[in-house]
Scaffold this motif. Sequence first.
Motif, mmCIF file in Angstrom:
data_model
loop_
_atom_site.group_PDB
_atom_site.id
_atom_site.type_symbol
_atom_site.label_atom_id
_atom_site.label_comp_id
_atom_site.label_asym_id
_atom_site.label_seq_id
_atom_site.Cartn_x
_atom_site.Cartn_y
_atom_site.Cartn_z
ATOM 1 N N ASN A 3 0.819 -2.536 -14.366
ATOM 2 C CA ASN A 3 -0.237 -2.730 -13.367
ATOM 3 C C ASN A 3 0.117 -2.108 -12.018
ATOM 4 O O ASN A 3 -0.237 -2.631 -10.961
ATOM 5 C CB ASN A 3 -0.537 -4.228 -13.184
ATOM 6 N N LYS A 4 0.845 -1.006 -12.080
ATOM 7 C CA LYS A 4 1.221 -0.287 -10.865
ATOM 8 C C LYS A 4 0.615 1.115 -10.891
ATOM 9 O O LYS A 4 0.176 1.605 -11.930
ATOM 10 C CB LYS A 4 2.742 -0.156 -10.754
ATOM 11 N N LYS B 136 2.821 1.168 -6.056
ATOM 12 C CA LYS B 136 2.188 -0.061 -5.582
ATOM 13 C C LYS B 136 1.283 -0.647 -6.654
ATOM 14 O O LYS B 136 0.969 0.001 -7.650
ATOM 15 C CB LYS B 136 1.346 0.223 -4.332
ATOM 16 N N GLU B 137 0.844 -1.882 -6.396
ATOM 17 C CA GLU B 137 -0.178 -2.479 -7.239
ATOM 18 C C GLU B 137 -1.417 -1.587 -7.196
ATOM 19 O O GLU B 137 -1.845 -1.151 -6.126
ATOM 20 C CB GLU B 137 -0.538 -3.880 -6.732
ATOM 21 N N ARG B 138 -1.965 -1.303 -8.358
ATOM 22 C CA ARG B 138 -3.121 -0.406 -8.425
ATOM 23 C C ARG B 138 -4.275 -0.902 -7.559
ATOM 24 O O ARG B 138 -4.930 -0.123 -6.860
ATOM 25 C CB ARG B 138 -3.574 -0.281 -9.888
ATOM 26 N N LYS B 139 -4.495 -2.192 -7.549
ATOM 27 C CA LYS B 139 -5.660 -2.732 -6.841
ATOM 28 C C LYS B 139 -5.525 -2.672 -5.325
ATOM 29 O O LYS B 139 -6.524 -2.766 -4.606
ATOM 30 C CB LYS B 139 -5.916 -4.168 -7.282
#
Length: 256
Positions: free
Chosen positions: A24-25, A38-41
Amino acid sequence: MIKKDKKTIISNGTIITPFQSLENKAISIEKGKITAIKERKVMDIPAGVEVIDAGNGFVVPGFIDIHVHGGGGSDVMDGGYEAVKQVATTHSRFGTTAFLPTTMTMSKDKIIESLKSIHEAFIKGTGAAEILGVHLEGPYISSEKKGAQKEKDIKKASIGEFLEFNQASGNLIRIVTLAPEKPGAIDLIRWLHKNRIIASVGHSNATYKQVQEGILAGLSHVTHTFNAMRGFNHREPGVVGAALSSPKLILEMIAD
């Protein structure tokens, strides 16, 4: 291929690092360098940024292959820019981003033709996997352990001839696979070591003692360990025994 002149983001994949797996990065890349993970979101994606969807696959550093003869129906020894380009293009599809095109034991003229083609591809670029140099495999190898190499073209080691090969390559030769027991091999190993070119034992029927003599001269690498070399025996450890017990040697292996 990622364009170095623009920002790129790779998302929707599992990132594999030398230390951990990250899910989820997303990876941000600018001018060919990773600038953030980083976190994708929460990653900011400005307009005009290229976004690559990894499709739930793995995202890993590009592979560097130091021993590549061919691919995609072409061989480095075919000669010509297009053959080398085809090899580079094929390997890039499977994650190799840089490599050493590798020659094999053939006639002197054929080796020189191949080396000139590699140099041409190095200068022009391939639009795919990057050429980092040349791996010269043979012709200074053992007839007893020749494998797929051509016996009629095997010869004793020669610094003078090697200089001709290196000149044809544009001084791109980075690794030389040879048999240290061959006449002239120790002198060539010393010369290679002095000039910061890796001497690698391969296609060799050398004894353990002969490999150790090579190490003292500057031998530092082993080509496809276990394949095409004197095996391990309780009375004569051979090339394999030297490879497994000598901390100064880096071992190349065929993974499949």
